[in-house]
Design an enzyme around this catalytic site. Structure first.
Site: not given
Ligand code: HPA
Length: 257
Positions: A21, A90, A201, A203, A226
């Site tokens: 990204g 990503g 995510e 995409e 995360d």
């Molecule tokens: N939400 C959406 N996209 C993401 C997240 C998320 O918590 N973490 C990394 N990409």
């Protein structure tokens, strides 16, 4: 022919493109993973490079964030610039409780709340699926699949105590491609997890639909950066190490699919 968003000519891009990204990640991959990488486009700071890996030509181009952005770049690569296969590299938020920071998800399907793909074939709930060949090759490169019963990084096998960076588990399963990063919808998330969704995510679904529409092949490989169910995030250095693992899986998939 340069496109509205990519100032490159046919032949400037390799048939295989890795797509992070973040433009700085594209630069890092070009500088630290590819050989002889040349900058081929920089419109809007969305950096693209072409080089080689293991003697095969490979390009890297950032997608930006979200489904409109990745759809623009993927469409122009497939339609005008001779690209055949795109692997998104990503990050994603872990949704299913068995996921850990740094795990990798090979997205075998992508649910979405995006109107972009809902409107592609009116009246149809579109199935956003990756290339089987790329998925199988990425899974095999991770030591998964029929011939490899242990669904874990082979580097774990020695039993020695290792840094988390090398203990990452690779999962294959559905992701949720969301239009919104900041969304408060615990019920939706619960239902998605109940239906087997691993991570969120922004995409993959649009990339898969674009590949279908343009006659290309695509896959998304995401590092869990995360967790939705617990406060946690990866330190920067570890994040890069783990990100490299997804890059290597993508390159292995290109080489063996
Ligand atoms: N939400 C959406 N996209 C993401 C997240 C998320 O918590 N973490 C990394 N990409």
């Amino acid at each position: 022919m340069a496109t509205p968003h990519i100032n490159a000519e046919p032949g400037d891009f390799a048939p295989d493109v890795l797509m992070p990204g973040d433009p700085r990640r594209a630069m890092r991959i070009a500088e630290s993973v590819l050989e002889d990488a040349q900058l081929v486009t920089e419109v809007r700071g969305i950096l693209g490079y072409t080089g080689t890996f293991g003697g095969r030509p490979v390009s890297v181009l950032a997608s930006g964030m979200g489904m409109p952005s990745i759809t623009i770049y993927a469409t122009e690569l497939f339609r005008f610039l001779g690209v055949k296969r795109i692997i998104r590299i990503g990050t994603a938020g872990g949704m299913a409780p068995h996921l850990e920071l740094g795990d990798v998800v090979i997205a075998s399907a992508a649910h979405t709340d995006s109107a972009m793909t809902a409107g592609r074939i009116p009246g149809i709930h579109y199935s956003h699926a990756p290339s089987f060949a790329l998925t199988a090759a990425a899974a095999a490169a991770a030591g998964l699949g029929a011939a490899a019963p242990k669904a874990e990084d082979p580097s774990h096998a020695s039993g020695r105590r290792r840094r988390r960076a090398t203990r990452a588990t690779v999962h294959v399963g559905p992701v949720f491609s969301s239009d919104a990063f900041y969304a408060d919808r615990p019920q939706t998330n619960d239902l998605l997890v109940k239906h087997g969704t691993l991570a969120v995510e922004m995409e993959a679904a649009a990339l898969y639909a674009t590949a279908d529409a343009e006659g290309g092949e695509a896959l998304a490989i995401c590092t869990i950066s995360d967790l939705l169910f617990r406060e946690a995030s990866l330190p920067a250095e570890e994040r890069e190490l783990l990100f490299d693992r997804s890059v290597q899986l993508g390159l292995a998939a290109f080489a063996t699919a």
